[in-house]
Design a protein around this motif. Sequence first.
Motif, mmCIF file in Angstrom:
data_model
loop_
_atom_site.group_PDB
_atom_site.id
_atom_site.type_symbol
_atom_site.label_atom_id
_atom_site.label_comp_id
_atom_site.label_asym_id
_atom_site.label_seq_id
_atom_site.Cartn_x
_atom_site.Cartn_y
_atom_site.Cartn_z
ATOM 1 N N ILE A 82 0.860 -1.192 0.000
ATOM 2 C CA ILE A 82 0.000 0.000 0.000
ATOM 3 C C ILE A 82 0.888 1.231 0.000
ATOM 4 C CG2 ILE A 82 -1.853 1.201 1.206
ATOM 5 C CD1 ILE A 82 -2.622 -1.489 2.453
ATOM 6 N N LEU A 83 0.588 2.155 -0.886
ATOM 7 C CA LEU A 83 1.398 3.366 -1.040
ATOM 8 C C LEU A 83 0.781 4.606 -0.392
ATOM 9 C CD1 LEU A 83 2.487 2.949 -4.789
ATOM 10 C CD2 LEU A 83 3.755 2.296 -2.737
ATOM 11 N N SER A 84 -0.498 4.575 -0.005
ATOM 12 C CA SER A 84 -1.152 5.771 0.560
ATOM 13 C C SER A 84 -2.241 5.350 1.536
ATOM 14 C CB SER A 84 -1.755 6.633 -0.554
ATOM 15 O OG SER A 84 -2.854 5.950 -1.162
ATOM 16 N N ASP A 85 -2.671 6.332 2.330
ATOM 17 C CA ASP A 85 -3.819 6.098 3.207
ATOM 18 C C ASP A 85 -5.108 6.146 2.403
ATOM 19 O OD1 ASP A 85 -2.146 5.876 5.390
ATOM 20 O OD2 ASP A 85 -2.188 8.044 5.799
ATOM 21 N N TYR A 86 -6.185 5.929 3.132
ATOM 22 C CA TYR A 86 -7.495 5.992 2.475
ATOM 23 C C TYR A 86 -7.795 7.440 2.122
ATOM 24 C CZ TYR A 86 -12.503 5.669 1.667
ATOM 25 O OH TYR A 86 -13.761 5.758 1.111
ATOM 26 N N THR A 87 -8.157 7.644 0.875
ATOM 27 C CA THR A 87 -8.498 8.986 0.381
ATOM 28 C C THR A 87 -10.004 9.043 0.151
ATOM 29 O OG1 THR A 87 -6.348 9.176 -0.687
ATOM 30 C CG2 THR A 87 -8.076 10.690 -1.413
ATOM 31 N N ASP A 88 -10.669 9.954 0.895
ATOM 32 C CA ASP A 88 -12.124 10.096 0.764
ATOM 33 C C ASP A 88 -12.421 11.005 -0.409
ATOM 34 O OD1 ASP A 88 -14.833 10.033 1.206
ATOM 35 O OD2 ASP A 88 -14.769 11.705 2.657
ATOM 36 N N LEU A 89 -13.181 10.489 -1.343
ATOM 37 C CA LEU A 89 -13.571 11.265 -2.521
ATOM 38 C C LEU A 89 -14.991 11.807 -2.428
ATOM 39 C CD1 LEU A 89 -12.057 8.958 -5.292
ATOM 40 C CD2 LEU A 89 -11.042 10.953 -4.204
ATOM 41 N N GLY A 90 -15.675 11.608 -1.289
ATOM 42 C CA GLY A 90 -17.003 12.186 -1.074
ATOM 43 C C GLY A 90 -18.121 11.243 -1.486
ATOM 44 N N VAL A 91 -19.323 11.847 -1.534
ATOM 45 C CA VAL A 91 -20.530 11.113 -1.923
ATOM 46 C C VAL A 91 -20.725 11.280 -3.413
ATOM 47 C CG1 VAL A 91 -23.009 10.854 -1.573
ATOM 48 C CG2 VAL A 91 -21.534 11.448 0.358
ATOM 49 N N ASP A 92 -20.703 10.186 -4.096
ATOM 50 C CA ASP A 92 -20.816 10.239 -5.547
ATOM 51 C C ASP A 92 -22.266 10.377 -6.001
ATOM 52 O OD1 ASP A 92 -19.493 9.919 -8.206
ATOM 53 O OD2 ASP A 92 -20.784 8.140 -8.285
ATOM 54 N N ASP A 93 -23.230 9.831 -5.239
ATOM 55 C CA ASP A 93 -24.623 9.874 -5.670
ATOM 56 C C ASP A 93 -25.497 9.692 -4.431
ATOM 57 O OD1 ASP A 93 -26.856 10.002 -7.197
ATOM 58 O OD2 ASP A 93 -26.737 7.925 -7.941
ATOM 59 N N SER A 94 -26.659 10.281 -4.458
ATOM 60 C CA SER A 94 -27.639 10.110 -3.378
ATOM 61 C C SER A 94 -29.031 10.243 -3.975
ATOM 62 C CB SER A 94 -27.421 11.138 -2.263
ATOM 63 O OG SER A 94 -27.634 12.457 -2.752
ATOM 64 N N GLY A 95 -29.969 9.511 -3.425
ATOM 65 C CA GLY A 95 -31.327 9.546 -3.964
ATOM 66 C C GLY A 95 -32.155 8.432 -3.384
ATOM 67 N N GLY A 96 -33.079 7.986 -4.195
ATOM 68 C CA GLY A 96 -33.967 6.939 -3.727
ATOM 69 C C GLY A 96 -33.259 5.626 -3.531
ATOM 70 N N SER A 97 -32.103 5.472 -4.130
ATOM 71 C CA SER A 97 -31.324 4.245 -3.983
ATOM 72 C C SER A 97 -30.276 4.363 -2.895
ATOM 73 C CB SER A 97 -30.653 3.881 -5.307
ATOM 74 O OG SER A 97 -31.615 3.662 -6.309
ATOM 75 N N GLY A 98 -30.340 5.344 -2.053
ATOM 76 C CA GLY A 98 -29.362 5.545 -1.015
ATOM 77 C C GLY A 98 -28.232 6.454 -1.482
ATOM 78 N N ALA A 99 -27.150 6.460 -0.703
ATOM 79 C CA ALA A 99 -25.988 7.292 -1.013
ATOM 80 C C ALA A 99 -24.791 6.395 -1.346
ATOM 81 C CB ALA A 99 -25.652 8.212 0.150
ATOM 82 N N VAL A 100 -23.977 6.787 -2.339
ATOM 83 C CA VAL A 100 -22.768 6.047 -2.774
ATOM 84 C C VAL A 100 -21.550 6.814 -2.292
ATOM 85 C CG1 VAL A 100 -21.475 5.128 -4.701
ATOM 86 C CG2 VAL A 100 -23.962 5.125 -4.771
ATOM 87 N N LEU A 101 -20.843 6.219 -1.338
ATOM 88 C CA LEU A 101 -19.640 6.836 -0.778
ATOM 89 C C LEU A 101 -18.418 6.291 -1.541
ATOM 90 C CD1 LEU A 101 -18.710 8.737 1.504
ATOM 91 C CD2 LEU A 101 -18.392 6.710 2.922
ATOM 92 N N VAL A 102 -17.564 7.182 -2.066
ATOM 93 C CA VAL A 102 -16.424 6.804 -2.936
ATOM 94 C C VAL A 102 -15.122 7.194 -2.247
ATOM 95 C CG1 VAL A 102 -15.369 7.037 -5.200
ATOM 96 C CG2 VAL A 102 -17.851 7.143 -4.973
ATOM 97 N N GLY A 103 -14.098 6.270 -2.326
ATOM 98 C CA GLY A 103 -12.756 6.539 -1.833
ATOM 99 C C GLY A 103 -11.715 5.766 -2.660
ATOM 100 N N SER A 104 -10.425 6.001 -2.410
ATOM 101 C CA SER A 104 -9.367 5.338 -3.197
ATOM 102 C C SER A 104 -8.165 5.022 -2.322
ATOM 103 C CB SER A 104 -8.930 6.223 -4.368
ATOM 104 O OG SER A 104 -8.326 7.415 -3.895
ATOM 105 N N ILE A 105 -7.403 4.004 -2.786
ATOM 106 C CA ILE A 105 -6.162 3.595 -2.120
ATOM 107 C C ILE A 105 -5.114 3.349 -3.216
ATOM 108 C CG2 ILE A 105 -5.074 1.935 -0.568
ATOM 109 C CD1 ILE A 105 -7.852 1.204 0.427
#
Length: 806
Positions: free
Chosen positions: A718-741
Amino acid sequence: MVLTIQKPSFMRHIYRLMLVALVSALTALGLSSAQASSPAPAAAQPTLNTPLSRDEAQRLLSVLNNPQERDQFARTLSLMARAAPPASTPASSPSSTPTLDKSLLPDLHSGFNSLRNQVWGDIGHFFSLFNDVRYVGIEAHKQLSAPSVRAAIISTLTKTALIFIIGLALEYGTSVLLRRPVHYLTSQAFRRDTLKRSDTSPDPSASATGEDNEKTEELRAADQRRQAETLRFLARIPYACGFFGLKIAPIAVFYLLSLGAFVLIPWDQTGGDVFMNIVNIYAVTRCLYLCGETILAPHASTIRLLPVMDITARLLTRWWKYLIIPLAIIVMLTCLGDNRFIILPRGADALIRIIVFIEHLLIAVFIWRVRHIVSRFLTPNRTTAHTVSFWSVLGAIARLWWIPALLLDVSLWTVWAAQLPGGYHWIIRATLATIATLVLFRIVAIMVYGAQNTLFRLKPSLVQRFPDLQKRADRYYPMTRRLLTAMLIAITTVTIANIWGLPSYGFFLYNPLGNHIFVTLLILLTAAISAVLIWEGINLFLLQQLAHFEQNGMLSRATRLKTVLPIIRTVMLALIIIIVTVTTLSQMGINVTPLLTGAGIMGAAIAFGSQSLVKDFITGFFMLVEDAIQVGDWVTTSGVSGTVENLSIRTVRIRDTNGDLHIIPFSSVNSITNTARGYNKIVIKQQLALSEDFARVVALMADVVTEMRQDDTFGPMILSDYTDLGVDDSGGSGAVLVGSILTQPMMKWKVKREFNRRISNRFASENINFYTGTSYITTPPNTPFHTVQDGTQPRIEPPSQHSPQS
């Protein structure tokens, strides 16, 4: 060492006789043809058939011996041939054949008679030599019958015997006094020879390093052993010289005593000359014997200069003494005959012929006695003789060396006894020069083989840097040795031929054909050596670059160079072979223009006929040079994803996850997705309920990544910590939380699977609410309403019997 020896005069006489006969025949042929074609009177016919007289033949021979007159004679004949009209002989007249026979046969008969008379004269002269032996006693009786002569002879012999007795006693006493220094010298030689043997002994571990076959190892061990033995024998030369100096000191004492006696004691003219001649003959004979004893050293093997055993050294020393004693007697008889002391020259010559005959008999017995010893010395190595046919033939010739040696001995006696002018001395000089040439080239061959072994033995530091370099050098060792052997044999053969009167040097240096052959061979050798040096220089440069990349941590460049290394070697080898071949053929005088033109046309035809193949090569070469792909990379190309197993100049081989091997030509590769370069990124998407605390979920995922980075197994991946990219989508299907490593190349799948395992357990323990989809199913009227979870099949109950009918 090149010795130029003139041909013997008796051979020149034979050549002249043959030339005279040939010119006489040609002259008679030309005159008879001219006579047959011209209307000459018949009276001139008999004069043409008359053979050359003695004076005419002598004049013709003098003309042929003079270069200027010979050239003028040749020009005159050439002008006569041009000016003479063509011979027109009627077909019905056979007069030309009888004329030819009448003009040629007398000349040939005269030449054969002359040769026969000369041979019979030599034979008669040979047998007449033994008739003079009976005059020895008569001449001695005449010498001793005169009182004054008898008194002078007795006085000279008495003085000589007395001086010799005293001189030999002093010589023996001096030799006894010098035994201790001789013993000390031999002991020092033994100590140094032992040290030299231990220092120059071959190292088995060193000889086995880098060897790829047993043949090369045996050749190198043999060359190293011969070089060590040669150097050890050369180191004995100072001790041999010291041994010779100590052994010759008693002879010097004897010689000084004889000179003092010659000065102090009154002698007559003849007696003094005879005494000094006998003293000189004795001193020279003893020196010759000491030379042989020093070289063979039968009782001191540590100063022996010839590689023979003790029993062989003693045998050769004994026979050397037997062979030089008759020579001393011959010289002494010559001096006595010249001074007319006891015998006259005629009797001395007769005795000399008898002793020479005995000497040649001794030489023949000596050759027969040592034939097996010399055969073993001359026979090549058994392993080599069984593998190479040339050495087998050479070994068979070496085992029969004594036959030409006996013939040479007989020829020497025949030539000397027949008193052929210059023949005996010429054969002796040529034989000694041949032996010296063979010995010299043998020493040179041993030193050259040793130098080759040293040259091909690379330094340990160089072998450590380039492990394959020693193996590459060993590949050329047998070939180089065969080339050196062929060169040495050729030079030795040419030199020996030149010694025996054949103009071999002149043929290769001045003759147009021989010069062309020599230059061609030299060009071929130079071209081959240049090609090998260029080829190995390129390989060494590539290996140095590869080692430099690996030592400096530039693994990507090292891998790329390893990938394109076979391609570069193939291309450079083809270029070197083409350039060397074309250049060599051009220097040999062969017109290479049609060859180059044909190669160009063929190349163009191949290029037009196989465009796809050319495209494969060009595209593959540039992809390899640009380091777009390497063996072991995970790539996606032409709709296939997998690991690269092999790369060539034309294709790439990819093994997918199912184990299937895909062979893709580079002409079909439009783009390459390489997962093994730089770094990888894992994109994580979590679909959560809208009521969940997103900050808490992000903290949990970051904590899991931190925990993985502290792990010994997954931390380096692993070269980096967890990077939070925010909420990608929200609506009737809930919210999609996106991050990268960020991960190491080719590690994203492993890291992602481990992250999903750990985060799933963490989410379950922390009661994270995920989005749960709800499905609504409508039913017909009078049908109960059912609610089911996503992913399950609804159960439809049958209608109740009490339900109202529609």
